[in-house]
Design an enzyme around this catalytic site. Structure first.
Site, PDB file in Angstrom:
ATOM      1  N   ILE A  58     -25.997 -58.510 -44.215  1.00 45.72           N
ATOM      2  CA  ILE A  58     -24.808 -58.991 -44.654  1.00 45.72           C
ATOM      3  C   ILE A  58     -23.760 -57.858 -44.765  1.00 45.72           C
ATOM      4  O   ILE A  58     -23.856 -57.172 -45.870  1.00 45.72           O
ATOM      5  CB  ILE A  58     -24.821 -59.850 -45.986  1.00 45.72           C
ATOM      6  N   ARG A  59     -22.608 -57.888 -44.016  1.00 41.64           N
ATOM      7  CA  ARG A  59     -21.717 -56.883 -43.782  1.00 41.64           C
ATOM      8  C   ARG A  59     -22.602 -55.367 -44.379  1.00 41.64           C
ATOM      9  O   ARG A  59     -22.098 -54.716 -45.199  1.00 41.64           O
ATOM     10  CB  ARG A  59     -20.716 -57.054 -44.937  1.00 41.64           C
TER      11      ARG A  59
ATOM     12  N   GLY B 277     -24.268 -56.123 -52.814  1.00 42.45           N
ATOM     13  CA  GLY B 277     -22.774 -56.520 -53.581  1.00 42.45           C
ATOM     14  C   GLY B 277     -21.892 -55.910 -52.945  1.00 42.45           C
ATOM     15  O   GLY B 277     -21.520 -56.046 -51.535  1.00 42.45           O
ATOM     16  N   GLU B 278     -20.886 -55.088 -53.598  1.00 41.89           N
ATOM     17  CA  GLU B 278     -19.595 -54.476 -53.005  1.00 41.89           C
ATOM     18  C   GLU B 278     -19.718 -53.119 -53.695  1.00 41.89           C
ATOM     19  O   GLU B 278     -19.646 -52.918 -54.930  1.00 41.89           O
ATOM     20  CB  GLU B 278     -18.547 -55.177 -53.328  1.00 41.89           C
ATOM     21  N   SER B 279     -20.200 -51.812 -53.106  1.00 43.39           N
ATOM     22  CA  SER B 279     -20.325 -50.766 -53.545  1.00 43.39           C
ATOM     23  C   SER B 279     -19.008 -50.184 -54.093  1.00 43.39           C
ATOM     24  O   SER B 279     -18.782 -49.404 -54.991  1.00 43.39           O
ATOM     25  CB  SER B 279     -20.665 -49.568 -52.289  1.00 43.39           C
TER      26      SER B 279
ATOM     27  N   GLU C 175     -34.532 -59.205 -50.904  1.00 42.52           N
ATOM     28  CA  GLU C 175     -34.700 -59.981 -52.109  1.00 42.52           C
ATOM     29  C   GLU C 175     -34.383 -61.547 -51.754  1.00 42.52           C
ATOM     30  O   GLU C 175     -34.667 -62.191 -52.773  1.00 42.52           O
ATOM     31  CB  GLU C 175     -33.680 -59.405 -53.298  1.00 42.52           C
TER      32      GLU C 175
ATOM     33  N   ARG D 105     -20.262 -47.405 -43.905  1.00 49.92           N
ATOM     34  CA  ARG D 105     -19.896 -48.776 -44.635  1.00 49.92           C
ATOM     35  C   ARG D 105     -19.738 -49.863 -43.601  1.00 49.92           C
ATOM     36  O   ARG D 105     -19.056 -49.504 -42.600  1.00 49.92           O
ATOM     37  CB  ARG D 105     -19.028 -48.777 -45.475  1.00 49.92           C
TER      38      ARG D 105
ATOM     39  N   CYS E 266     -28.716 -52.458 -49.274  1.00 49.09           N
ATOM     40  CA  CYS E 266     -27.122 -52.673 -48.761  1.00 49.09           C
ATOM     41  C   CYS E 266     -26.061 -52.007 -49.300  1.00 49.09           C
ATOM     42  O   CYS E 266     -26.155 -50.714 -49.409  1.00 49.09           O
ATOM     43  CB  CYS E 266     -26.812 -54.296 -48.676  1.00 49.09           C
TER      44      CYS E 266
ATOM     45  N   HIS F 178     -31.565 -57.070 -46.963  1.00 53.66           N
ATOM     46  CA  HIS F 178     -31.729 -57.691 -48.166  1.00 53.66           C
ATOM     47  C   HIS F 178     -33.094 -58.380 -48.398  1.00 53.66           C
ATOM     48  O   HIS F 178     -33.240 -59.508 -48.357  1.00 53.66           O
ATOM     49  CB  HIS F 178     -30.732 -58.752 -48.557  1.00 53.66           C
TER      50      HIS F 178
HETATM   51  N1  GLN Z   1     -20.092 -54.126 -47.180  1.00 43.51           N
HETATM   52  C1  GLN Z   1     -20.420 -53.850 -48.626  1.00 43.51           C
HETATM   53  C2  GLN Z   1     -20.071 -52.535 -49.438  1.00 43.51           C
HETATM   54  O1  GLN Z   1     -19.358 -51.722 -48.814  1.00 43.51           O
HETATM   55  C3  GLN Z   1     -22.068 -54.122 -48.790  1.00 43.51           C
HETATM   56  C4  GLN Z   1     -22.465 -55.465 -48.457  1.00 43.51           C
HETATM   57  C5  GLN Z   1     -23.789 -55.864 -49.189  1.00 43.51           C
HETATM   58  O2  GLN Z   1     -24.281 -55.310 -50.095  1.00 43.51           O
HETATM   59  N2  GLN Z   1     -24.363 -57.288 -48.675  1.00 43.51           N
HETATM   60  O3  GLN Z   1     -20.514 -52.299 -50.410  1.00 43.51           O
END
Ligand code: GLN
Length: 200
Positions: free
Chosen positions: A140-141, A50-52, A182, A111, A82, A180
């Site tokens: 993914i990112r 997700g987004e940390s 999952e 990150r 991630c 990921h």
């Molecule tokens: N770039 C996201 C972060 O800094 C992580 C991306 C992801 O969990 N797919 O949290």
């Protein structure tokens, strides 16, 4: 040994449902964790992608941070994917200014590490612990691991820009992947973590 361990999925943000499904198909009872009281009732924890930065903020707002840190320090097994890897890292590069992690893994994580090359990509990784079949890894990112402490075991790396960057690590009962598992339908990594929790 608990035959069917109860594994919590941190459910403040991110791809919670996919982890719940993967854990259930690996033989665990999976429960969403949104409240401090729910942190006590689990044998292990998954922190999703997700987004940390958002996850960090919401953990603090919902009073989850302190109980989670306490259980991690006391040895609760955890798996972070991630953004979850970032949350479990002791140190972070390119984080937001006041971004905090829960910690537990003696790693420095960068990150959005692949960001300058590509946003998202897939690769086949060999992970000895999961058997001979390569694992399809979806990034993914994603972060990568920039530094590991002496007790950290690297499970897999990706070769970019002339160097190997760890993307799957384990230290004691804490594991993390930049990718990921999952989302692929291959639940070997979740099986691996469920077995870590069972053996505890
Ligand atoms: N770039 C996201 C972060 O800094 C992580 C991306 C992801 O969990 N797919 O949290």
């Amino acid at each position: 040994m608990t035959l069917q361990p109860t594994i919590g999925v941190l459910a403040v943000q991110g791809d919670v449902r996919e982890h719940v499904r993967a854990l259930e198909s690996a033989g665990a009872r999976a429960v969403a964790v949104r409240r401090p009281s729910e942190v006590e009732a689990i044998d292990g924890l998954v922190i999703p992608g997700g987004e940390s930065t958002t996850m960090d903020k919401l953990c603090r707002i919902f009073d989850l941070r302190d109980p989670l840190v306490a259980r991690l320090r006391a040895g609760m097994p955890a798996y972070g994917s991630c953004a979850g890897m970032i949350m479990l890292a002791d140190r972070i590069l390119d984080g937001h200014r006041d971004q905090q992690t829960l910690g537990g893994l003696d790693i420095t994580v960068r990150r959005n590490a692949f960001g300058r090359q590509v946003d998202s990509f897939e690769d086949d990784l060999r992970i000895r612990e999961l058997g001979p079949e390569p694992v399809r890894a979806v990034f993914i990112r994603a972060p990568w691991v920039e530094e590991t402490g002496d007790d950290v075991h690297v499970l897999a790396s990706v070769h970019v820009g002339g160097a190997d960057h760890p993307v799957a690590v384990r230290q004691g009962d804490i594991v993390a992947t930049s990718f990921h598992p999952e989302v692929t339908g291959d639940h070997r990594f979740h099986q691996y973590f469920v077995d870590v929790v069972r053996q505890r």
